[in-house]
Motif scaffolding. Structure first.
Motif, PDB file in Angstrom:
ATOM      1  N   THR A  60       0.844  -1.195   0.000  1.00  0.00           N
ATOM      2  CA  THR A  60       0.000   0.000   0.000  1.00  0.00           C
ATOM      3  C   THR A  60       0.883   1.251   0.000  1.00  0.00           C
ATOM      4  N   ASP A 118       3.684   1.570  -1.358  1.00  0.00           N
ATOM      5  CA  ASP A 118       4.166   1.709  -2.729  1.00  0.00           C
ATOM      6  C   ASP A 118       3.244   2.618  -3.540  1.00  0.00           C
ATOM      7  N   SER A 119       1.933   2.420  -3.383  1.00  0.00           N
ATOM      8  CA  SER A 119       0.979   3.259  -4.111  1.00  0.00           C
ATOM      9  C   SER A 119       0.984   4.697  -3.598  1.00  0.00           C
ATOM     10  N   PHE A 120       1.249   4.862  -2.304  1.00  0.00           N
ATOM     11  CA  PHE A 120       1.294   6.219  -1.761  1.00  0.00           C
ATOM     12  C   PHE A 120       2.563   6.960  -2.196  1.00  0.00           C
ATOM     13  N   VAL A 121       3.625   6.232  -2.512  1.00  0.00           N
ATOM     14  CA  VAL A 121       4.833   6.901  -3.000  1.00  0.00           C
ATOM     15  C   VAL A 121       4.520   7.680  -4.276  1.00  0.00           C
ATOM     16  N   SER A 122       3.685   7.092  -5.157  1.00  0.00           N
ATOM     17  CA  SER A 122       3.359   7.829  -6.384  1.00  0.00           C
ATOM     18  C   SER A 122       2.502   9.052  -6.078  1.00  0.00           C
ATOM     19  N   GLU A 130       4.728  11.931  -5.049  1.00  0.00           N
ATOM     20  CA  GLU A 130       5.602  12.464  -6.096  1.00  0.00           C
ATOM     21  C   GLU A 130       4.888  13.439  -7.026  1.00  0.00           C
ATOM     22  N   ARG A 131       3.562  13.566  -6.908  1.00  0.00           N
ATOM     23  CA  ARG A 131       2.853  14.402  -7.875  1.00  0.00           C
ATOM     24  C   ARG A 131       2.622  15.809  -7.303  1.00  0.00           C
ATOM     25  N   VAL A 171      -0.285  17.646  -6.647  1.00  0.00           N
ATOM     26  CA  VAL A 171      -1.227  17.656  -5.519  1.00  0.00           C
ATOM     27  C   VAL A 171      -0.966  16.391  -4.724  1.00  0.00           C
ATOM     28  N   LYS A 176      -2.197  15.228  -1.995  1.00  0.00           N
ATOM     29  CA  LYS A 176      -3.230  14.805  -1.051  1.00  0.00           C
ATOM     30  C   LYS A 176      -4.223  13.844  -1.703  1.00  0.00           C
ATOM     31  N   VAL A 177      -4.707  12.895  -0.915  1.00  0.00           N
ATOM     32  CA  VAL A 177      -5.848  12.087  -1.331  1.00  0.00           C
ATOM     33  C   VAL A 177      -6.931  12.236  -0.259  1.00  0.00           C
ATOM     34  N   PRO A 178      -8.197  12.010  -0.628  1.00  0.00           N
ATOM     35  CA  PRO A 178      -9.288  12.344   0.311  1.00  0.00           C
ATOM     36  C   PRO A 178      -9.663  11.248   1.305  1.00  0.00           C
ATOM     37  N   LEU A 179      -8.808  10.220   1.479  1.00  0.00           N
ATOM     38  CA  LEU A 179      -9.222   9.046   2.267  1.00  0.00           C
ATOM     39  C   LEU A 179      -9.692   9.362   3.686  1.00  0.00           C
ATOM     40  N   LEU A 180      -8.974  10.210   4.403  1.00  0.00           N
ATOM     41  CA  LEU A 180      -9.319  10.465   5.818  1.00  0.00           C
ATOM     42  C   LEU A 180      -9.995  11.824   6.012  1.00  0.00           C
ATOM     43  N   SER A 185      -4.193   4.635   6.705  1.00  0.00           N
ATOM     44  CA  SER A 185      -5.373   4.378   5.875  1.00  0.00           C
ATOM     45  C   SER A 185      -5.865   2.943   6.040  1.00  0.00           C
TER      46      SER A 185
END
Lengths: 164, 324
Positions: free
Chosen positions: B41, B43-47, B50-51, B53, B55-59, B319
């Motif tokens: 998991t 690993d997916s957050f590393v990408s 790197e971008r 934005v 942030k992701v809206p999970l929490l 997460s």
């Protein structure tokens, strides 16, 4: 319930997409089936634009109910999204929630010029105002049924029906 | 503070009835698939990190309390960044400077924060077991992450170390890993040993003077060396430990200079390991004590990538917990 032949449906979809995309169009497939289809489309149509893949797990609206997907794949958008013409590709279009999540994720990479959607199968049952420009086939399924896209070792596509 | 009966050994307080991770308190006893799920998991957050934005809206809508009863800059900051990149609201509390000095108990502090609708506690405490105590008393929907307790455990540090090792070395099952330094006082070392053995590393070594090793450390499945020249031979990964000056009681060492001479990682000692060996350190480093600057800043050092990966690993832990 008779499912259509996946390879014939794919050719149908590819013909609809051909002529509607340019050399600059970027194809973005949604994991996992959509990523296979985007790759095939790019190859079969001889496109040279960039290719990306999305895993929408971090953007799903059911995280509070079912938690994080056990097998999150890596999102890879190896091009500048800003100002780009993008064709989003998914295998099965159903409620539209996956596409909503994909759009949100895509916009965190930049502001595309245009996003269109291609789906191999449209099974109806939309819960959001989302429609696909390009559809391989429409298939009417009962709510307890689902359809899965499979790919064998030689890359041949097939469709499988599941009953929950 | 009320005393609770100890849970039986088979009952892992970190896992719910379905075997899903509910709290992250220690690496000990966690099955390999859960460790691998966290690394995958991450690993997916590393990408994501790197971008543009990040942030992701999970929490979104969740509140994370960083409860630090012991000073920390790096760990607290990386937890804060991780929570913010998951869109959580983060409250940092350095409790040593607030109500604890007024006599409030640990559980009263936690009960008050729970009443403020906390969803997650990230806890650092000088007392081993403090995060376990909190985890036993919070409501079922609240998750606890141990950010380091006494000499006991520092699970997210070990996980980010495992992520870093996997990133550079790919397969755990073909590695020789050496943990070098003050194992006795190190919660990091304990968590690393459990993680390495669970993930299938065939040879884990500890290299330290006898005074800085816990008694019977070999029962954890490690090979003990007191000599760097022998211990570093053919090693793929060097996990350096910080010499814990603030935890030293009594005369465990003659002097930092003497320690550096025997156990400090210099380019000459590093040359005894495999030529492609990587050097890691959990920070903060004592340059010239456990590690020479030429090594810390050298091409085999992956100390700064560790920090970067630490954010993705903590995002993964938060997460996964929040979703379980």
């Amino acid at each position: 319930m008779q499912l259509p032949d996946a390879e014939a449906t794919f050719r149908e979809l590819a013909e609809k997409v051909r002529g509607a995309v340019t050399r600059e169009t970027a194809l973005v497939g949604i994991h996992t089936g959509g990523a296979w289809l985007a790759e095939r489309l790019r190859e079969d149509l001889g496109l040279s634009g960039p290719l990306g893949t999305l895993d929408v797990s971090f953007y799903r609206d059911d995280f509070d109910k079912i938690g994080l997907h056990r097998d999150v794949k890596r999102t890879a958008i190896p091009f500048d999204v800003a100002g780009r013409d993008i064709l989003l590709v998914d295998d099965v279009l159903y409620t539209g929630r996956t596409i909503r999540a994909a759009l949100n994720e895509l916009f965190d990479y930049g502001r595309p010029a245009r996003v269109r959607l291609a789906a191999l199968i449209d099974r109806g049952g939309r819960e959001l105002p989302i429609a696909a420009e390009f559809i391989g086939a429409e298939v009417a399924l009962a709510p307890g049924q689902s359809v899965e896209l499979l790919k064998d070792a030689k890359g041949k596509l097939s469709l499988q029906l599941h009953h929950d | 503070m009320k005393r609770e009966p100890e849970a039986p050994m088979s009952n892992n307080p970190q896992l719910d009835a379905e075997g899903q991770l509910r709290h992250l308190l220690t690496i000990e006893g966690l099955p390999a698939p859960i460790l691998t799920q966290i690394l995958d998991t991450a690993d997916s957050f590393v990408s994501v990190t790197e971008r543009e934005v990040k942030k992701v809206p999970l929490l979104r809508g969740k509140t994370v309390f960083n409860l630090f009863f012991e000073p920390s800059t790096r760990t607290r900051t990386t937890f804060e960044i991780a929570a913010k990149r998951l869109s959580a609201d983060v409250i940092n509390l350095n409790v040593s400077t607030s109500s604890q000095t007024k006599g409030e108990t640990l559980l009263d502090t936690v009960a008050n924060l729970s009443a403020m609708h906390a969803d997650m506690f990230v806890v650092r405490h000088a007392q081993s077991g403090a995060p376990h105590l909190i985890a036993r008393h919070v409501a079922p929907e609240i998750h606890v992450i141990n950010a380091g307790d006494g000499r006991h455990a520092h699970p997210t540090q070990a996980l980010l170390d495992m992520y870093t090792i996997r990133h550079y070395k790919k397969d755990f099952r073909a590695l020789r890993v050496a943990i070098v330094g003050d194992v006795l006082h190190s919660r990091v070392a304990r968590s690393q040993i459990h993680a390495l053995t669970t993930l299938g590393v065939p040879e884990v070594r500890v290299i330290a003077p006898g005074t800085l090793l816990p008694s019977q450390v070999e029962h954890l499945g490690v090979h003990v060396y007191h000599d760097m020249a022998q211990g570093l031979k053919d090693v793929d990964v060097l996990l350096m430990l910080r010499l814990q000056n603030e935890r030293m009681q009594g005369a465990l060492l003659p002097s930092p200079q003497e320690y550096f001479k025997n156990y400090g990682l210099t380019p000459e000692k590093l040359a005894l390991a495999r030529p492609d060996a990587i050097v890691m350190h959990p920070g903060p480093m004592n340059r010239g004590v456990e590690i020479d600057s030429a090594v810390a800043d050298g091409h085999q050092s992956v100390i700064l990538p560790q920090v970067t990966f630490g954010i993705a690993v903590r995002m993964a832990v938060m997460s996964i917990l929040a979703g379980n």
